[in-house]
Design a protein around this motif. Structure first.
Motif, PDB file in Angstrom:
ATOM      1  N   SER A   1       1.596   3.924  -3.098  1.00  0.00           N
ATOM      2  CA  SER A   1       0.775   5.325  -2.521  1.00  0.00           C
ATOM      3  C   SER A   1       2.182   6.316  -2.875  1.00  0.00           C
ATOM      4  O   SER A   1       1.987   7.437  -2.633  1.00  0.00           O
TER       5      SER A   1
ATOM      6  N   CYS B   1      -2.499   6.150   2.644  1.00  0.00           N
ATOM      7  CA  CYS B   1      -2.340   6.253   1.373  1.00  0.00           C
ATOM      8  C   CYS B   1      -2.718   7.464   0.641  1.00  0.00           C
ATOM      9  O   CYS B   1      -2.273   8.048  -0.380  1.00  0.00           O
TER      10      CYS B   1
ATOM     11  N   LEU C   1       0.863  -1.108  -0.028  1.00  0.00           N
ATOM     12  CA  LEU C   1       0.075   0.004   0.043  1.00  0.00           C
ATOM     13  C   LEU C   1       0.923   1.403   0.045  1.00  0.00           C
ATOM     14  O   LEU C   1       0.565   2.508  -0.631  1.00  0.00           O
TER      15      LEU C   1
END
Length: 543
Positions: free
Chosen positions: A467, A494, A463
């Motif tokens: 991001s 994020c 994640l």
């Protein structure tokens, strides 16, 4: 006499056949080599879809052999359409499909977790730990992680009167999809659709009553929820009325055409009189069929089969609107929604077998004037249809897939109203609990526990990477905060809002989905670690 390259066996009828020895044409992998091959194949699959995880995840373009293009970041769709040849790769495809069938969401995360578990297992194998000890340790660690999930899960208010909490969960699901520019509207549509068909007494949702229909043209914002059934058909004759009220529907699976003689003999028409007699017979049969439908009290005929122009004009003359070529699944949905019976023969039609609807109308779209038929205010008003619009077929199909995920996650919350927090928060909490328990073990399984804890961190790491954050720094910071405060809602930020608290950001996930991811990934990895002997044909393509 030269001996045969094989041995003779007999079938159940006593007939001999030869079993050819083909060992010399077999390629074989055994032991650690086989396990390493499996792990490498699984890692390649997991790495392929790892970049699709999260709200900032990237999409994949898949081109079929006939040139059809699909753009999606749905894990199940990506894996289903990939041409995977390695057998372990195919197992991961089935893993993603199982998650999709059972929950509908988390199809990317479950494969990423399985890949990470196998990667950690590879390091343990290099240390000389037996694969069975690793598999057993993983299973125990999974139990500990599931226990932790149950502890940190929070009860979630699910009611038809206050849909706002459910909308926030659906928005979390849709936030990582291609349609996130209007994900609030899509989330509302998904929640309304599920609440329309949900049974809160039995805690169940009948998905058969929700139909997702797509129509190219317009914008995604034009997507709407219809309390009824939408079919991609029009009235069979352009002069038939476009709007009917208080409709009695005859749902037919028999065609409007004269019965054909079930014989091998052919009919020769040799004179004008014979032709006129045949035509008269056909007309009489048409009139008889239409009269039977009218006599039952029907004001609209919906037929699974087509009918020719003569029957069509006769239906218009007799003022009986009709719809033709309605497919089997659509006919069934119409029957469920209107409370009608599907009738296979005209003679069996009776008033009690007719369906009822308050309004049947044609709707048209845009400059092309594409038309569809809408059946609303049905007697069983729980049946609903989501009509998805989009600029092209690719957008419409991806929107349908995204809505399916949202519908499934809302259904999961109706079935079990408990949630955990997203952004990798739940995985970090489980990782900390499993790592803590590893210190209490004196057996060899403690290595598997630590490996499982590290594998759980693969989701928040992915994640953060997707991001654009510094993955290691972001993960270390959140782990430290969770460990110090004990707040299991802290995850990867994020969207870079400056607030890592997923509770305040309303990034919510279903407990059922997260638990299923852990269990399915662990079961698959355990199965793979127990395969140490693989044979394949001599070309060895898959090895």
């Amino acid at each position: 006499m030269a001996s045969l390259p094989g041995s003779i066996a007999f079938d159940e009828y006593g007939r001999p056949f030869i079993i050819i020895r083909d060992q010399e044409r077999q390629k074989r992998l055994t032991g650690i080599d086989a396990l390493k091959s499996h792990i490498m194949a699984a890692q390649q699959i997991a790495n392929t879809i790892r970049t699709s995880l999260g709200p900032k995840g990237l999409d994949k373009m898949l081109v079929s052999p006939d040139g059809e293009v699909t753009v999606t970041n749905d894990g199940a769709t990506i894996l289903k359409q990939m041409d995977v040849e390695h057998q372990i790769g195919k197992l991961l495809v089935q893993l993603s499909q199982s998650q999709d069938d059972e929950i509908g969401d988390g199809t990317t995360g479950v494969v990423v977790l399985a890949g990470a578990l196998l990667e950690q297992a590879s390091a343990l194998l290099d240390q000389g730990i037996h694969p069975i000890r690793i598999a057993d340790g993983y299973e125990l660690a999974c139990q500990k992680a599931v226990e932790r999930l149950d502890k940190i899960a929070e009860m979630f208010p699910v009611s038809a009167e206050d849909p706002e909490p459910l909308i926030k969960v659906a928005m979390t699901t849709l936030g990582s999809k291609i349609i996130n520019k209007c994900h609030r509207q899509m989330a509302e549509i998904a929640v309304k659709a599920v609440l329309s068909v949900a049974n809160f007494e039995t805690r169940d949702v009948n998905f058969e009553l929700i139909k997702v229909e797509g129509k190219v043209g317009g914008r995604l914002e034009d997507t709407m929820l219809v309390k009824g059934v939408v079919i991609d058909k029009t009235m069979s004759h352009p002069q038939m009325p476009k709007e009917l009220r208080n409709v009695k529907l005859a749902i037919l699976t028999c065609p409007f055409e004269p019965p054909k003689p079930k014989t091998k003999h052919k009919l020769d028409v040799t004179s004008v009189e014979d032709y006129k007699d045949l035509r008269k017979y056909e007309q009489e049969k048409f009139i008889e069929m239409v009269d039977l439908v009218k006599k039952a009290g029907a004001t609209l005929a919906i037929c699974q089969w087509g009918f020719d122009d003569e029957a069509n004009h006769l239906l218009l003359q007799k003022q009986l609107p009709a719809v033709r070529w309605v497919g089997g699944p659509e006919i069934e949905l119409i029957a469920i929604a209107t409370g009608g019976r599907i009738v296979p023969r005209f003679e069996e039609l009776s008033p009690d077998k007719l369906g009822t609807a308050g309004l049947v109308r044609e709707i048209s779209f845009g400059t092309t004037k594409d038309r569809m038929l809408v059946i609303e205010e049905c007697s069983n008003s729980r049946a609903v249809t989501i009509l998805v619009r989009g600029g092209n077929a690719m957008i419409v199909e991806e929107a349908k897939r995204s809505l399916h995920d949202a519908l499934c996650i809302v259904r999961s919350l109706v079935q079990e109203p408990r949630v955990v927090y997203g952004g990798g928060a739940a995985e970090i909490a489980c990782s900390l609990a499993v790592a803590q328990h590893a210190h209490e073990l004196a057996s060899l399984e403690q290595y598997a526990f630590r490996a499982f804890a590290e594998a759980l961190e693969s989701t928040p790491l992915a994640l953060a990477e997707n991001s654009g954050l510094s993955a290691i720094h972001a993960l270390a910071e959140i782990k430290a905060k969770q460990s110090a405060s004990g707040d299991s809602a802290l995850g990867i930020d994020c969207m870079q809002t400056g607030n890592p608290n997923m509770r305040e950001q309303h990034v919510i996930e279903s407990l059922r989905s997260k638990r299923q991811q852990l269990i399915l990934a662990t079961q698959l990895v355990k199965m793979i670690l127990k395969i140490d002997d693989v044979r394949s044909p001599a070309d060895g393509r898959n090895m």
